[in-house]
Design a protein around this motif. Structure first.
Motif, mmCIF file in Angstrom:
data_model
loop_
_atom_site.group_PDB
_atom_site.id
_atom_site.type_symbol
_atom_site.label_atom_id
_atom_site.label_comp_id
_atom_site.label_asym_id
_atom_site.label_seq_id
_atom_site.Cartn_x
_atom_site.Cartn_y
_atom_site.Cartn_z
ATOM 1 N N UNK A 56 26.520 23.984 61.415
ATOM 2 C CA UNK A 56 27.529 23.463 62.338
ATOM 3 C C UNK A 56 28.540 22.595 61.610
ATOM 4 N N UNK A 57 28.061 21.797 60.675
ATOM 5 C CA UNK A 57 28.960 20.965 59.879
ATOM 6 C C UNK A 57 29.955 21.833 59.107
ATOM 7 N N UNK A 58 29.470 22.878 58.467
ATOM 8 C CA UNK A 58 30.376 23.738 57.698
ATOM 9 C C UNK A 58 31.328 24.494 58.621
ATOM 10 N N UNK A 59 30.870 24.881 59.804
ATOM 11 C CA UNK A 59 31.757 25.552 60.759
ATOM 12 C C UNK A 59 32.860 24.617 61.237
ATOM 13 N N UNK A 60 32.502 23.358 61.461
ATOM 14 C CA UNK A 60 33.517 22.375 61.866
ATOM 15 C C UNK A 60 34.574 22.203 60.769
ATOM 16 N N UNK A 61 34.129 22.099 59.523
ATOM 17 C CA UNK A 61 35.081 21.972 58.418
ATOM 18 C C UNK A 61 35.963 23.210 58.300
ATOM 19 N N UNK A 62 35.364 24.363 58.512
ATOM 20 C CA UNK A 62 36.130 25.612 58.465
ATOM 21 C C UNK A 62 37.209 25.620 59.551
ATOM 22 N N UNK A 63 36.859 25.182 60.749
ATOM 23 C CA UNK A 63 37.829 25.126 61.842
ATOM 24 C C UNK A 63 38.943 24.138 61.534
ATOM 25 N N UNK A 64 38.578 23.007 60.957
ATOM 26 C CA UNK A 64 39.598 22.020 60.577
ATOM 27 C C UNK A 64 40.542 22.574 59.515
ATOM 28 N N UNK A 65 39.994 23.309 58.552
ATOM 29 C CA UNK A 65 40.845 23.863 57.489
ATOM 30 C C UNK A 65 41.830 24.890 58.038
ATOM 31 N N UNK A 66 41.487 25.524 59.173
ATOM 32 C CA UNK A 66 42.382 26.484 59.819
ATOM 33 C C UNK A 66 43.274 25.803 60.859
ATOM 34 N N UNK A 67 43.134 24.504 61.007
ATOM 35 C CA UNK A 67 43.875 23.720 62.001
ATOM 36 C C UNK A 67 43.599 24.221 63.420
ATOM 37 N N UNK A 68 42.364 24.659 63.648
ATOM 38 C CA UNK A 68 41.947 25.165 64.954
ATOM 39 C C UNK A 68 41.246 24.043 65.705
ATOM 40 N N UNK A 69 42.046 23.197 66.345
ATOM 41 C CA UNK A 69 41.527 22.009 67.003
ATOM 42 C C UNK A 69 40.629 22.338 68.193
ATOM 43 N N UNK A 70 40.933 23.392 68.911
ATOM 44 C CA UNK A 70 40.147 23.752 70.086
ATOM 45 C C UNK A 70 38.738 24.165 69.675
ATOM 46 N N UNK A 71 38.644 25.056 68.691
ATOM 47 C CA UNK A 71 37.320 25.493 68.225
ATOM 48 C C UNK A 71 36.557 24.329 67.612
ATOM 49 N N UNK A 72 37.251 23.504 66.825
ATOM 50 C CA UNK A 72 36.610 22.332 66.233
ATOM 51 C C UNK A 72 36.022 21.438 67.320
ATOM 52 N N UNK A 73 36.775 21.209 68.366
ATOM 53 C CA UNK A 73 36.315 20.348 69.453
ATOM 54 C C UNK A 73 35.036 20.892 70.092
ATOM 55 N N UNK A 74 34.993 22.193 70.343
ATOM 56 C CA UNK A 74 33.790 22.808 70.914
ATOM 57 C C UNK A 74 32.608 22.698 69.947
ATOM 58 N N UNK A 75 32.861 23.006 68.682
ATOM 59 C CA UNK A 75 31.791 22.959 67.688
ATOM 60 C C UNK A 75 31.274 21.535 67.486
ATOM 61 N N UNK A 76 32.168 20.561 67.488
ATOM 62 C CA UNK A 76 31.761 19.170 67.312
ATOM 63 C C UNK A 76 30.892 18.708 68.479
ATOM 64 N N UNK A 77 31.224 19.122 69.692
ATOM 65 C CA UNK A 77 30.426 18.769 70.870
ATOM 66 C C UNK A 77 29.032 19.387 70.763
ATOM 67 N N UNK A 78 28.980 20.652 70.369
ATOM 68 C CA UNK A 78 27.692 21.325 70.221
ATOM 69 C C UNK A 78 26.874 20.664 69.112
ATOM 70 N N UNK A 79 27.537 20.279 68.034
ATOM 71 C CA UNK A 79 26.849 19.606 66.937
ATOM 72 C C UNK A 79 26.236 18.292 67.411
#
Length: 95
Positions: A56-79
């Motif tokens: 989950x941590x690596x997925x969050x970083x991946x989303x941030x690197x793509x500037x995908x704030x919506x996906x990051x937000x969902x992943x961070x909540x799940x984390x």
């Protein structure tokens, strides 16, 4: 809590993560962890939880690197939910 409950809840959280995972490779990794949570032994659950948090941590970083704030937000909540469940259920210790 019963071992079946722990495995089921962990699987549910991983299912939520799988639903917001963009890449096929990462989705496969989440699916593998979910399968292990559902079919593995109860003694494997702490390892599954720890690996799920690392993924989950690596997925969050991946989303941030793509500037995908919506996906990051969902992943961070799940984390956060995954961490809280893992600690409260005794699968992991808070550090």
């Amino acid at each position: 809590m019963t071992q079946q409950y722990l495995a089921g809840e962990l699987s549910l959280l991983l299912g939520r993560l799988q639903a917001v995972t963009a890449s096929t490779t990462s989705e496969s990794d989440v699916a593998e962890l979910r399968h292990e949570a559902e079919t593995g032994s109860a003694t494997a659950l702490p390892s599954v939880a720890a690996r799920a948090l690392m993924l989950t941590d690596s997925l969050c970083w991946e989303s941030l690197s793509r500037a995908d704030a919506v996906t990051f937000s969902h992943q961070a909540k799940i984390s956060a939910d995954l961490f809280e469940f893992s600690v409260c259920s005794g699968l992991l210790e808070a550090v």
